[in-house]
Design a protein around this motif. Structure first.
Motif, PDB file in Angstrom:
ATOM      1  N   MET A   1       0.978  -1.136  -0.042  1.00 47.37           N
ATOM      2  CA  MET A   1      -0.171   0.121  -0.115  1.00 47.37           C
ATOM      3  C   MET A   1       0.840   1.213   0.021  1.00 47.37           C
ATOM      4  N   LYS A   2       0.726   2.219  -0.989  1.00 50.05           N
ATOM      5  CA  LYS A   2       1.458   3.407  -1.092  1.00 50.05           C
ATOM      6  C   LYS A   2       0.441   4.598  -0.715  1.00 50.05           C
ATOM      7  N   ILE A   3       0.882   5.286   0.156  1.00 50.79           N
ATOM      8  CA  ILE A   3      -0.111   6.551   0.598  1.00 50.79           C
ATOM      9  C   ILE A   3       0.742   7.678   0.413  1.00 50.79           C
ATOM     10  N   ILE A   4       0.101   8.778  -0.375  1.00 49.15           N
ATOM     11  CA  ILE A   4       0.919  10.090  -0.336  1.00 49.15           C
ATOM     12  C   ILE A   4      -0.261  10.757   0.445  1.00 49.15           C
ATOM     13  N   PRO A   5       0.303  11.356   1.761  1.00 48.36           N
ATOM     14  CA  PRO A   5      -0.795  11.767   2.517  1.00 48.36           C
ATOM     15  C   PRO A   5      -1.327  13.175   2.134  1.00 48.36           C
ATOM     16  N   ASN A   6      -0.284  13.958   1.816  1.00 51.96           N
ATOM     17  CA  ASN A   6      -0.514  15.588   1.558  1.00 51.96           C
ATOM     18  C   ASN A   6      -0.410  15.828   0.227  1.00 51.96           C
ATOM     19  N   ALA A   7      -1.037  15.149  -0.729  1.00 58.15           N
ATOM     20  CA  ALA A   7      -0.763  15.327  -2.066  1.00 58.15           C
ATOM     21  C   ALA A   7      -1.070  16.626  -2.556  1.00 58.15           C
ATOM     22  N   LEU A   8      -2.222  17.220  -2.155  1.00 57.75           N
ATOM     23  CA  LEU A   8      -2.513  18.857  -2.633  1.00 57.75           C
ATOM     24  C   LEU A   8      -3.592  19.447  -1.937  1.00 57.75           C
ATOM     25  N   THR A   9      -3.782  20.802  -1.843  1.00 58.18           N
ATOM     26  CA  THR A   9      -4.941  21.521  -1.202  1.00 58.18           C
ATOM     27  C   THR A   9      -5.555  22.434  -2.212  1.00 58.18           C
ATOM     28  N   ASP A  10      -6.527  22.802  -2.112  1.00 60.31           N
ATOM     29  CA  ASP A  10      -7.480  23.709  -2.859  1.00 60.31           C
ATOM     30  C   ASP A  10      -8.413  24.296  -2.079  1.00 60.31           C
ATOM     31  N   ARG A  11      -8.391  25.671  -1.553  1.00 55.81           N
ATOM     32  CA  ARG A  11      -9.283  26.318  -0.964  1.00 55.81           C
ATOM     33  C   ARG A  11      -9.777  25.620   0.234  1.00 55.81           C
ATOM     34  N   GLY A  12      -8.878  25.148   1.070  1.00 55.21           N
ATOM     35  CA  GLY A  12      -9.166  24.668   2.355  1.00 55.21           C
ATOM     36  C   GLY A  12      -9.354  23.063   2.101  1.00 55.21           C
ATOM     37  N   SER A  13      -9.629  22.424   1.135  1.00 52.84           N
ATOM     38  CA  SER A  13      -9.686  21.036   1.073  1.00 52.84           C
ATOM     39  C   SER A  13      -8.325  20.461   0.809  1.00 52.84           C
ATOM     40  N   LYS A  14      -8.233  19.227   1.508  1.00 47.75           N
ATOM     41  CA  LYS A  14      -6.838  18.679   1.522  1.00 47.75           C
ATOM     42  C   LYS A  14      -7.158  17.268   0.930  1.00 47.75           C
ATOM     43  N   TYR A  15      -6.067  16.779   0.210  1.00 48.95           N
ATOM     44  CA  TYR A  15      -6.134  15.450  -0.693  1.00 48.95           C
ATOM     45  C   TYR A  15      -5.010  14.788  -0.534  1.00 48.95           C
ATOM     46  N   PHE A  91     -13.173  17.819   3.105  1.00 46.74           N
ATOM     47  CA  PHE A  91     -13.752  19.171   2.694  1.00 46.74           C
ATOM     48  C   PHE A  91     -13.309  20.266   3.739  1.00 46.74           C
ATOM     49  N   GLY A  92     -12.849  21.285   2.981  1.00 54.66           N
ATOM     50  CA  GLY A  92     -12.190  22.676   3.801  1.00 54.66           C
ATOM     51  C   GLY A  92     -13.167  23.820   3.792  1.00 54.66           C
ATOM     52  N   GLY A  93     -14.610  23.698   3.514  1.00 58.08           N
ATOM     53  CA  GLY A  93     -15.449  24.499   3.792  1.00 58.08           C
ATOM     54  C   GLY A  93     -15.876  25.480   2.754  1.00 58.08           C
ATOM     55  N   VAL A  94     -15.120  25.187   1.570  1.00 59.08           N
ATOM     56  CA  VAL A  94     -15.653  25.859   0.042  1.00 59.08           C
ATOM     57  C   VAL A  94     -15.866  24.923  -0.626  1.00 59.08           C
ATOM     58  N   HIS A  95     -16.838  25.025  -1.449  1.00 58.99           N
ATOM     59  CA  HIS A  95     -17.416  24.223  -2.594  1.00 58.99           C
ATOM     60  C   HIS A  95     -16.496  24.559  -3.775  1.00 58.99           C
ATOM     61  N   LEU A  96     -15.798  23.131  -4.202  1.00 56.35           N
ATOM     62  CA  LEU A  96     -15.068  23.549  -5.484  1.00 56.35           C
ATOM     63  C   LEU A  96     -15.736  23.533  -6.798  1.00 56.35           C
ATOM     64  N   GLY A  97     -16.947  23.059  -6.720  1.00 56.85           N
ATOM     65  CA  GLY A  97     -17.600  22.912  -8.255  1.00 56.85           C
ATOM     66  C   GLY A  97     -16.831  21.905  -8.989  1.00 56.85           C
ATOM     67  N   GLY A  98     -16.739  22.171 -10.334  1.00 58.99           N
ATOM     68  CA  GLY A  98     -16.225  21.284 -11.388  1.00 58.99           C
ATOM     69  C   GLY A  98     -14.699  21.281 -10.968  1.00 58.99           C
ATOM     70  N   ASP A  99     -14.048  22.100 -10.271  1.00 60.88           N
ATOM     71  CA  ASP A  99     -12.687  22.114  -9.973  1.00 60.88           C
ATOM     72  C   ASP A  99     -12.479  20.654  -9.131  1.00 60.88           C
ATOM     73  N   ARG A 100     -13.303  20.102  -8.615  1.00 60.01           N
ATOM     74  CA  ARG A 100     -13.050  18.966  -7.552  1.00 60.01           C
ATOM     75  C   ARG A 100     -12.535  17.892  -8.448  1.00 60.01           C
ATOM     76  N   PHE A 101     -13.060  17.764  -9.729  1.00 61.91           N
ATOM     77  CA  PHE A 101     -12.492  16.898 -10.530  1.00 61.91           C
ATOM     78  C   PHE A 101     -11.199  16.914 -11.204  1.00 61.91           C
ATOM     79  N   ARG A 102     -10.970  18.185 -11.302  1.00 61.05           N
ATOM     80  CA  ARG A 102      -9.465  18.557 -11.656  1.00 61.05           C
ATOM     81  C   ARG A 102      -8.843  17.934 -10.539  1.00 61.05           C
ATOM     82  N   ARG A 103      -8.941  18.255  -9.444  1.00 63.96           N
ATOM     83  CA  ARG A 103      -8.125  17.832  -8.191  1.00 63.96           C
ATOM     84  C   ARG A 103      -8.133  16.636  -8.088  1.00 63.96           C
ATOM     85  N   VAL A 104      -9.073  15.577  -8.169  1.00 67.91           N
ATOM     86  CA  VAL A 104      -9.246  14.294  -8.416  1.00 67.91           C
ATOM     87  C   VAL A 104      -7.933  13.660  -9.427  1.00 67.91           C
TER      88      VAL A 104
END
Length: 118
Positions: A1-15, A91-104
């Motif tokens: 199992m490979k885990i990248i714990p802090n891959a990215l953030t966007d407007r408070g959401s962490k991935y 979730f960081g409190g701000v809805h990302l809309g379509g950007d959430r798919f780009r972050r995925v």
């Protein structure tokens, strides 16, 4: 199992992004269950995942509608069979809309890049 714990953030959401080899739907579900034994991942807003198996593709959006399909399409493009990828979002409190798919997508690219390096 490979885990990248802090891959990215966007407007408070962490991935985070995780993955590993699996040979069946049962193994895929067990992989996610093992990941969620870590309290941090168990408390995540979404643990979306996908895997290409001999019996066909399997995905789970975990409430992030369409995110599993994004992962699945990327796995298909890469021809990566029998390898689950899980994108976790807090979730960081701000809805990302379509950007959430780009972050995925970004998270999956990060994972695939690290796979190539390893």
């Amino acid at each position: 199992m490979k885990i990248i714990p802090n891959a990215l953030t966007d407007r408070g959401s962490k991935y985070a992004v995780s993955g590993g080899p699996v040979a069946s739907v049962e193994e895929a579900k067990a992989f996610v269950k093992t990941l969620c034994r870590n309290k941090k991942f168990a408390k995540a807003t979404h643990n979306t995942w996908a895997v290409l198996l001999p019996g066909g593709p399997v995905k789970n959006d975990d409430g992030e509608a369409g995110a599993g399909l994004v992962i699945l399409r990327m796995l298909e493009r890469e021809g990566l069979q029998g390898h689950i990828i899980v994108v976790t979002r807090w979730f960081g409190g701000v809805h990302l809309g379509g950007d959430r798919f780009r972050r995925v997508q970004d998270a999956v690219w990060i994972y695939l890049g690290e796979m190539g390096d390893g």
